[in-house]
Design a protein around this motif. Structure first.
Motif: not given
Lengths: 384, 384
Positions: A239-240, A242-245, A256, A259
């Motif tokens: 689930e790239i 929804h990586i928080g950057i 969130s 993302c």
């Protein structure tokens, strides 16, 4: 000591898989590659030759200086069996017939009026019939159908737990598709299916680890580690999107903020481009046209999105260290706008030697998803 | 068909590893667990019993209704062999003697005046001698030493390619440590060593996938996927500290901005706490004391750091989906300040069912790193 069946079945599968994905290969090369004895390779190959899946090519080389016997490489008989693959989206079915080496022989589309299950199944049955009846002798040599669906899919049971775009919940798709087509069906998540195709027949061949990142409505990722697709102990992996950057970034549908998908998904791009241009009716294609025409605010939206994708890809490289990463997807029809920013974001955020990981960034032809579905059914044959 | 050696060696290793990490187990349970025949298990166990590594416990159960023969579980003889483990830091050596089950039997420290190689090796030799001479009969039953070093370590060659805190470059540490101690040495990166300890003898036992996150001067991560430690095709893996979570965040020593480590590493916390308090002489311990006393700006620094760590851990869960994640490290001496914020950041950023991944957040006793080093030498024995 090892019961016959236990000892032989893995060797047959290993020989079949290796010749399929890396062949033609001589028995000697296969034995070396698989850490088996030559006798074990010969024994494992025998039933595959008898069933017509493998053939011996004419001898082309000798096994060593002074060796009396020429080596006949083993090759796949690609037209021994055909496989149907269908990608099911909310408004369309895309179908292909592939041979054993996942070469697309023919393809067809069907528009869907609604993601209603009965309607989709009826159309699926007709699409499969149409494909198999085309010239090429497909019907007589096709036993398997692979289906690719976005969302949470349990391949082992063929259950679609949840597919947001199709609005399906707990649908026993395999069972129903088998009833309507008469074929043996395998159902898989679409990103995983595409990853399998790339792993077996594309840039991931022979790679111990490998990642495929898809850019489109969502941002997805399939991961292969230790030669196996990572599926996640709790049903979530790759689930790239929804990586928080960006902790102060825009709200995401997941709850969130900041993302990758909230910045670089198709909806997010349209929303940002509308706001930048002050034109609430702007479409994705309009945004692409504006950016290509040199409109700076529209260009900045794609730059920010590409950078976010690159940063997410760097997280994959920093954590897992794949041998290579392929970036593709229908979103990459706007390849020219994304590519330099994906690379820049990746280079900035990749740690040390992780930046050496090669990135292939390329558009995805529409049939590729369906080919991925067919590949999953090829895999099901090999495992059977 | 399978040469004897090829067929038996993996079974011996599998039986040894499984009894070591999950035993005591009956032969029947082992056969089931490993997919081997009972005969294969018996054959593999024989040399291990003869060498004194395994023993049969008194029979405690019968194998089934009416079964005549009681099952005698196989167990590890933990004191059959001892292992020294030493963690080498820039200013200290921490050493332990462990038994085969990685239980710490005794431990010792040595201050280092400088990370000079000759000095470190001399102190290492004396530390090992001191440990082995303690009562317990260690010297006669110890053949192996594991060393844990932070930085880029090539376990297969025993070369320390680069260790920033020690300022070592391309040091053949295994070779030099073997010369000075007379033991068989294995060298491993410290986070990987700790991950191995947790995987074999801690919370990771039996987990198909598992992650260990370390919080301290740096933020590190060891990943186990498919039962194997992920090492990264380009030599980089587990670099959770350099996942970018805030594109507008503080500059990181890696050249990017807003990395987890640039917000939550020990130096970053000190820098932020100094700036918040307007006291340039503040130490990490001062910052902890201030925050514990209720100072809001100092508390906010730990909150932001914990949230960043939680967000990084969510990236691990979203991408790889480990069965469980352990968060530990010397930074977690300030456990009470970090823990709720790590959990909150994780819960916010974990996607869907990834939030179900259990997090164990706990301080790390100083000996644990050295125990990790010893575990690596136990692993080297099992693989030998």
């Amino acid at each position: 000591m090892f019961p016959e069946a236990d000892a032989v079945a893995p060797a047959v599968t290993a020989v079949f898989t290796t010749v399929l994905t890396e062949g033609p290969l001589s028995r000697v090369a296969l034995a070396r590659r698989l850490g088996l004895s030559s006798a074990a390779v010969t024994k494992a190959a025998r039933p595959l030759i008898e069933l017509g899946y493998l053939e011996e090519l004419a001898a082309t080389e000798r096994t060593g200086p002074g060796a009396g016997r020429p080596a006949s490489p083993l090759a796949i008989r690609a037209d021994r069996e055909f496989f149907v693959g269908v990608k099911i989206t909310g408004d369309e079915l895309i179908g292909v017939v592939c041979d054993l080496r996942a070469e697309v022989r023919t393809s067809a589309h069907r528009r869907l009026s609604a993601p209603d299950v009965d309607h989709v199944l009826t159309e699926l049955g007709e699409l499969v019939g149409e494909l198999l009846d085309r010239p090429g002798g497909y019907r007589a040599r096709t036993r398997r159908l692979g289906l690719a669906v976005s969302g949470d899919v349990d391949r082992s049971t063929g259950l679609v737990r949840y597919s947001p775009f199709l609005r399906w919940h707990d649908l026993p798709l395999r069972e129903q598709a088998e009833k309507i087509t008469g074929l043996t069906v395998t159902v898989e998540n679409d990103v995983k299916a595409l990853t399998t195709a790339e792993h077996w027949f594309g840039e991931g061949v022979g790679a111990e680890s490998f990642a495929l990142v898809t850019v489109g409505a969502g941002i997805g990722c399939g991961l292969v580690v230790g030669g196996r697709l990572v599926s996640g102990s709790h049903g979530v992996a790759g689930e790239i999107g929804h990586i928080g950057i960006d902790v102060n970034g825009p709200a995401c549908h997941c709850g969130s903020r900041g993302c990758v998908e909230a910045i670089a998904g198709a909806d997010a791009i349209v929303r940002q481009a509308r706001s930048a241009a002050g034109r609430p009716e702007l479409t994705f294609d309009d945004a692409v046209a504006l950016a290509r025409a040199g409109d700076a605010p529209a260009g900045a939206v794609f730059a920010r999105a590409g950078d976010a994708i690159g940063s997410g890809i760097a997280a994959v490289a920093n954590l897992v260290g794949p041998a290579r990463i392929v970036v593709s997807g229908e979103g990459l029809a706007a390849y020219d706008l994304f590519e330099p920013h994906i690379r820049a974001g990746f280079q900035r955020q990749a740690f040390g030697a992780a930046a050496d990981c090669p990135l292939s960034i390329r558009p995805l032809p529409f049939e590729e998803w369906a080919r991925g579905a067919a590949t999953v059914s090829i895999q099901a044959l090999v495992a059977s």
